[in-house]
Design a protein around this motif. Structure first.
Motif, mmCIF file in Angstrom:
data_model
loop_
_atom_site.group_PDB
_atom_site.id
_atom_site.type_symbol
_atom_site.label_atom_id
_atom_site.label_comp_id
_atom_site.label_asym_id
_atom_site.label_seq_id
_atom_site.Cartn_x
_atom_site.Cartn_y
_atom_site.Cartn_z
ATOM 1 N N PHE A 84 8.229 49.220 10.869
ATOM 2 C CA PHE A 84 9.393 48.715 11.598
ATOM 3 C C PHE A 84 8.966 47.859 12.787
ATOM 4 C CE2 PHE A 84 13.119 48.823 14.291
ATOM 5 C CZ PHE A 84 14.190 48.883 13.413
ATOM 6 N N PHE A 144 22.185 53.909 9.947
ATOM 7 C CA PHE A 144 20.798 54.292 10.159
ATOM 8 C C PHE A 144 20.243 54.941 8.886
ATOM 9 C CE2 PHE A 144 22.771 54.552 14.402
ATOM 10 C CZ PHE A 144 21.919 53.741 15.120
ATOM 11 N N LYS A 156 14.815 44.278 5.015
ATOM 12 C CA LYS A 156 14.575 45.712 5.193
ATOM 13 C C LYS A 156 13.110 45.899 5.510
ATOM 14 C CE LYS A 156 15.414 50.325 3.419
ATOM 15 N NZ LYS A 156 16.040 51.160 2.356
ATOM 16 N N ARG A 170 18.912 43.267 14.864
ATOM 17 C CA ARG A 170 18.544 44.599 14.380
ATOM 18 C C ARG A 170 19.820 45.360 14.050
ATOM 19 N NH1 ARG A 170 16.243 47.563 18.984
ATOM 20 N NH2 ARG A 170 14.264 46.498 18.581
ATOM 21 N N THR A 171 19.844 46.005 12.902
ATOM 22 C CA THR A 171 21.023 46.764 12.497
ATOM 23 C C THR A 171 21.213 47.983 13.384
ATOM 24 O OG1 THR A 171 20.755 46.048 10.195
ATOM 25 C CG2 THR A 171 22.143 47.971 10.586
ATOM 26 N N THR A 221 17.692 46.587 7.446
ATOM 27 C CA THR A 221 17.425 47.016 8.820
ATOM 28 C C THR A 221 17.548 45.858 9.801
ATOM 29 O OG1 THR A 221 15.046 46.612 8.528
ATOM 30 C CG2 THR A 221 15.859 48.842 8.073
ATOM 31 N N HIS A 222 17.446 44.621 9.310
ATOM 32 C CA HIS A 222 17.485 43.444 10.177
ATOM 33 C C HIS A 222 18.181 42.287 9.452
ATOM 34 C CE1 HIS A 222 14.098 45.813 11.733
ATOM 35 N NE2 HIS A 222 14.288 45.211 12.891
#
Length: 263
Positions: free
Chosen positions: A166, A202, A160, A197-198, A209-210
């Motif tokens: 980011f 969201f 994350k 990448r997710t 996140t990844h």
């Protein structure tokens, strides 16, 4: 001059199409299976292998993997992971619909009727629980020709990115850590590495996140890689690594063995 500009434009469009074709979209599905349902679940997976192969032949998907979890999660959460590979985000989000599965099922098992295939698919839901599904886009990967085979070992590292960092995190993975993994591959200490990448979900409440996929051909290569220490790295490189580590929070690490790969 005009011809040069036209040629340049055509070249840029061609490169854009190549890059688009190289981008992969992956759907991870995490399955929980009760011990008394393991046989039925494995039987269902074996049934589905031919269906996914037919879907690949029809260019509906690019590939499918079936992994068994070795460590990293509470066994009560899930024990198996499947990965389905797509060539574009729309196909990924649409997935394989029931009509698709029935069509490919009848192609794969011509002796079965439509109803028999549908019943087989519906009955499978009693042997497993879909605990989690993640939609992901591959945004970086090493240069290699690794072939996924039964027994391949993978470390799925869920990350994350720190809020507000980011882009910094992705830059660190691509510019700092990917060269390290590439060097390990060239030394025979790793098979493949990629950064995902997710795509969904969201928002700040998303658990990760990844995800990085660290692939090894077997346990021997895996343990050799853990013991390897790069004595050639400079102080500047080590500082960049430390900064990169601070841009993300490593949420979970799942170690899994590949049971089958369909390409």
């Amino acid at each position: 001059m005009k011809k040069v500009l036209i040629s340049l434009l055509i070249f840029m469009m061609a490169m854009s199409m190549v890059n688009a074709q190289q981008t992969r979209y992956l759907v991870f599905e995490f399955f929980k299976v009760e011990s008394n349902q393991t046989y039925d679940f494995i039987e269902h997976i074996e049934f589905m292998e031919k269906i996914y192969k037919a879907a690949i032949n029809d260019k509906k998907i690019q590939g499918w993997d079936f992994w068994s979890l070795q460590s990293g999660a509470d066994p009560s959460e899930f024990q198996y992971i499947t990965i389905t590979y797509f060539g574009d985000p729309v196909s990924m989000m649409n997935g394989l619909q029931e009509d698709d599965l029935v069509k490919y099922g009848m192609i794969s098992y011509p002796h079965m009727t439509e109803k028999e295939v549908l019943d087989k698919l519906n009955n499978a839901s009693t042997s497993m629980d879909l605990a989690q599904r993640s939609y992901m886009q591959e945004i970086a990967s090493t240069r290699d020709n690794f072939q996924f085979k039964r027994g391949t070992l993978a470390s799925f590292d869920l990350m994350k990115a720190v809020e507000g960092k980011f882009q910094e995190y992705e830059k660190a993975e691509k510019e700092v850590f990917m060269p390290i993994h590439q060097n390990r591959i060239e030394k025979g200490l790793m098979g493949h590495w990629s950064l995902l990448r997710t795509a969904l979900p969201f928002g700040s409440e998303a658990k990760s996140t990844h995800l990085t996929m660290n692939i090894y051909k077997d346990y021997l290569q895996f343990f050799n890689a853990q013991e390897y220490e790069d004595m050639e790295s400079t102080e500047e490189q080590r500082a960049a690594q430390e900064k990169g580590l601070k841009s993300r929070d490593q949420k979970w690490v799942y170690l899994a063995t590949l049971e089958n790969a369909v390409r």
